[in-house]
Motif scaffolding. Structure first.
Motif, PDB file in Angstrom:
ATOM      1  N   GLU A   1       0.801  -1.222   0.000  1.00 44.34           N
ATOM      2  CA  GLU A   1       0.000   0.000   0.000  1.00 44.34           C
ATOM      3  C   GLU A   1       0.833   1.270   0.000  1.00 44.34           C
ATOM      4  OE1 GLU A   1      -3.614   0.499   1.858  1.00 44.34           O
ATOM      5  OE2 GLU A   1      -3.885  -1.603   2.354  1.00 44.34           O
ATOM      6  N   PHE A   2       0.276   2.269  -0.645  1.00 43.34           N
ATOM      7  CA  PHE A   2       0.803   3.629  -0.680  1.00 43.34           C
ATOM      8  C   PHE A   2       0.621   4.197   0.725  1.00 43.34           C
ATOM      9  CE2 PHE A   2       0.175   8.127  -2.077  1.00 43.34           C
ATOM     10  CZ  PHE A   2       1.309   8.257  -2.834  1.00 43.34           C
ATOM     11  N   PHE A   3       1.746   4.574   1.390  1.00 42.76           N
ATOM     12  CA  PHE A   3       1.621   4.916   2.797  1.00 42.76           C
ATOM     13  C   PHE A   3       2.568   6.040   3.195  1.00 42.76           C
ATOM     14  CE2 PHE A   3       1.340   4.032   7.343  1.00 42.76           C
ATOM     15  CZ  PHE A   3      -0.033   3.880   7.445  1.00 42.76           C
ATOM     16  N   VAL A   4       2.444   6.512   4.432  1.00 48.19           N
ATOM     17  CA  VAL A   4       3.253   7.579   5.002  1.00 48.19           C
ATOM     18  C   VAL A   4       4.689   7.099   5.193  1.00 48.19           C
ATOM     19  CG1 VAL A   4       3.536   9.057   7.032  1.00 48.19           C
ATOM     20  CG2 VAL A   4       1.243   8.469   6.248  1.00 48.19           C
ATOM     21  N   ASN A   5       5.656   7.974   4.911  1.00 46.08           N
ATOM     22  CA  ASN A   5       7.048   7.630   5.182  1.00 46.08           C
ATOM     23  C   ASN A   5       7.277   7.619   6.695  1.00 46.08           C
ATOM     24  OD1 ASN A   5       9.984   8.619   5.873  1.00 46.08           O
ATOM     25  ND2 ASN A   5      10.083   7.560   3.913  1.00 46.08           N
ATOM     26  N   GLU A   6       8.026   6.638   7.156  1.00 45.34           N
ATOM     27  CA  GLU A   6       8.295   6.460   8.580  1.00 45.34           C
ATOM     28  C   GLU A   6       9.788   6.495   8.867  1.00 45.34           C
ATOM     29  OE1 GLU A   6       6.220   5.910  11.417  1.00 45.34           O
ATOM     30  OE2 GLU A   6       4.779   6.801  10.053  1.00 45.34           O
ATOM     31  N   ASN A   7      10.511   7.470   8.344  1.00 41.79           N
ATOM     32  CA  ASN A   7      11.953   7.544   8.598  1.00 41.79           C
ATOM     33  C   ASN A   7      12.231   7.863  10.066  1.00 41.79           C
ATOM     34  OD1 ASN A   7      12.978  10.568   8.934  1.00 41.79           O
ATOM     35  ND2 ASN A   7      11.342  10.622   7.403  1.00 41.79           N
ATOM     36  N   GLN A   8      13.438   7.555  10.493  1.00 41.70           N
ATOM     37  CA  GLN A   8      13.880   7.856  11.855  1.00 41.70           C
ATOM     38  C   GLN A   8      15.309   8.405  11.825  1.00 41.70           C
ATOM     39  OE1 GLN A   8      12.481   7.569  15.147  1.00 41.70           O
ATOM     40  NE2 GLN A   8      10.650   7.589  13.867  1.00 41.70           N
TER      41      GLN A   8
END
Length: 197
Positions: free
Chosen positions: A24-31
């Motif tokens: 799914e097309f989703f929010v980026n979750e970088n850290q």
């Protein structure tokens, strides 16, 4: 009541997210990696003669993550205000028509607590982030798009494999659009969520 609804939504959201991240097309979750220390190998990844004030380089960290290195290449220190220890960043990929398209989107938090931390990146300093690496049956190139102080910066591109469904706007995209931008046109919402400046 509204806060309770949002909390319930987020709990359901993250449960479903963990199940569907690859498709799914989703929010980026970088850290941001707070314990990161640069070294000569990482320094050599950057183009020496670039004039951009911010440089972005990515490499594969492992089967599930990319490492993204951000260098202050300018003459002054840069103040960053992360959102929940994340920079404003999304992944893009080449579609079958060889056009760069987002495979993630970004949502700005409306909670002031998300922006308490500040980072000063000194001249010549490099910071590191990690971000999800997707897998699928469509071989392509990916790159990262970073927004800092209303200016967009792109990383190098890497060969990767994703599911083609990552190009399609998901129910999550539409839900965030309805929650945060109900009065904006589709193109206005795309400009915000896809970091177009």
């Amino acid at each position: 009541m509204k806060k309770l609804f949002h909390l319930l939504f987020l709990l359901i959201f993250f449960n479903l997210y963990s199940q569907n991240i690859q498709t799914e097309f989703f929010v980026n979750e970088n850290q941001i990696e707070e314990s990161f220390k640069s070294n000569s190998r990482i320094e050599k990844l950057f183009t020496k003669n670039s004039k951009d004030s911010i440089l972005v380089v990515t490499e594969i960290k492992n089967d599930s993550l990319f490492s993204i290195y951000v260098k202050n290449n300018g003459q002054k220190d840069v103040l960053l205000i992360p959102q929940d220890n994340k920079l404003t960043l999304i992944q893009e990929a080449l579609n079958k028509d060889k056009k760069w398209k987002p495979i993630e989107f970004w949502v700005n938090s409306d909670c002031g607590m998300s922006y308490l931390k500040k980072i000063i990146v000194k001249k010549g300093e490099i910071i590191s982030l990690s971000s999800k690496r997707y897998n699928g049956n469509f071989k392509t190139k990916i790159r990262f798009k970073l927004l800092i102080h209303d200016k967009v910066y792109y990383s190098n591109s890497l060969t990767a494999s994703i599911n083609q469904s990552k190009f399609e706007k998901s129910a999550w995209y539409h839900r965030f659009k309805e929650m945060y931008y109900p009065d904006k046109s589709e193109s206005e919402v795309e400009n915000i969520l896809f970091l177009n400046k």
